[in-house]
Design a protein around this motif. Structure first.
Motif, PDB file in Angstrom:
ATOM      1  N   CYS A  10       0.845  -1.204   0.000  1.00  0.00           N
ATOM      2  CA  CYS A  10       0.000   0.000   0.000  1.00  0.00           C
ATOM      3  C   CYS A  10       0.877   1.250   0.000  1.00  0.00           C
ATOM      4  O   CYS A  10       1.659   1.453   0.929  1.00  0.00           O
ATOM      5  CB  CYS A  10      -0.914  -0.014   1.232  1.00  0.00           C
ATOM      6  N   CYS A  13      -0.089   3.787   3.329  1.00  0.00           N
ATOM      7  CA  CYS A  13       0.435   3.582   4.689  1.00  0.00           C
ATOM      8  C   CYS A  13       1.793   2.881   4.660  1.00  0.00           C
ATOM      9  O   CYS A  13       2.495   2.866   5.662  1.00  0.00           O
ATOM     10  CB  CYS A  13      -0.556   2.777   5.531  1.00  0.00           C
ATOM     11  N   GLY A  16       0.542  -2.086   4.739  1.00  0.00           N
ATOM     12  CA  GLY A  16      -0.364  -3.153   4.337  1.00  0.00           C
ATOM     13  C   GLY A  16      -0.151  -3.575   2.901  1.00  0.00           C
ATOM     14  O   GLY A  16       0.745  -3.092   2.205  1.00  0.00           O
ATOM     15  N   CYS A  43      -6.506  -1.731   1.009  1.00  0.00           N
ATOM     16  CA  CYS A  43      -5.400  -2.104   1.882  1.00  0.00           C
ATOM     17  C   CYS A  43      -5.899  -2.959   3.053  1.00  0.00           C
ATOM     18  O   CYS A  43      -6.939  -2.654   3.641  1.00  0.00           O
ATOM     19  CB  CYS A  43      -4.745  -0.825   2.402  1.00  0.00           C
ATOM     20  N   CYS A  46      -4.495  -0.267   6.459  1.00  0.00           N
ATOM     21  CA  CYS A  46      -5.125   1.041   6.744  1.00  0.00           C
ATOM     22  C   CYS A  46      -6.569   1.116   6.232  1.00  0.00           C
ATOM     23  O   CYS A  46      -7.280   2.066   6.545  1.00  0.00           O
ATOM     24  CB  CYS A  46      -4.305   2.191   6.157  1.00  0.00           C
TER      25      CYS A  46
HETATM   26 ZN   LIG Z   1      -2.533   0.980   3.652  1.00  0.00          ZN
END
Ligand SMILES: [Zn+2]
Length: 134
Positions: A10, A13, A16, A43, A46
């Protein structure tokens, strides 16, 4: 396409992993809730993600908003008639020019929240019209 995001780290963030799928999304318009199923890559950490553009869904959302605007317009007509006001008198109360109210009622302009709130209050307490200068 959001497939290119599938199984990638991801970027939002950086912790993830994104997975393509669907997610229930709640939007609201003038206090009315609208639920839809959005496709995209989301994700697992997050819970943020990337939505896929869906034209049919976009049209459904705009139709939902138009329906609420139309309900507001017919509500203003009903309350104005209950208060025995002409469109001109209602426009004097609401401001926005002498044609404002007929434009609201025909759906050619959207009243600001204060106008709707004023008329909803007068709907519940019509005697308060005496306090106002029409
Ligand atoms: Zn994320």
């Amino acid at each position: 396409m959001t497939n290119k995001w599938n199984e990638k780290t991801c970027p939002l963030c950086k912790e993830g992993v994104l997975h393509t799928g669907t997610k229930a999304v709640t939007q609201s318009y003038k206090g009315h809730r609208y639920l839809s199923e959005a496709r995209g890559a989301f994700c697992d950490h997050c819970e943020d993600g990337f939505l896929e553009y869906d034209e049919a869904e976009e049209i459904a959302w705009l139709t939902f908003r138009d329906r609420i605007d139309a309900e507001d317009a017919s509500e203003l007509v009903r309350i104005r008639k209950k208060l025995k006001l002409t469109q001109l008198e209602a426009a004097r109360l609401a401001g926005g020019g002498k044609n404002a109210f007929s434009r609201y009622e025909r759906g050619q302009a959207k009243p600001v929240a204060a106008v709707l709130n004023l008329f909803r209050l007068l709907d519940k307490h019509p005697d308060l019209i005496k306090e106002l200068t029409v």
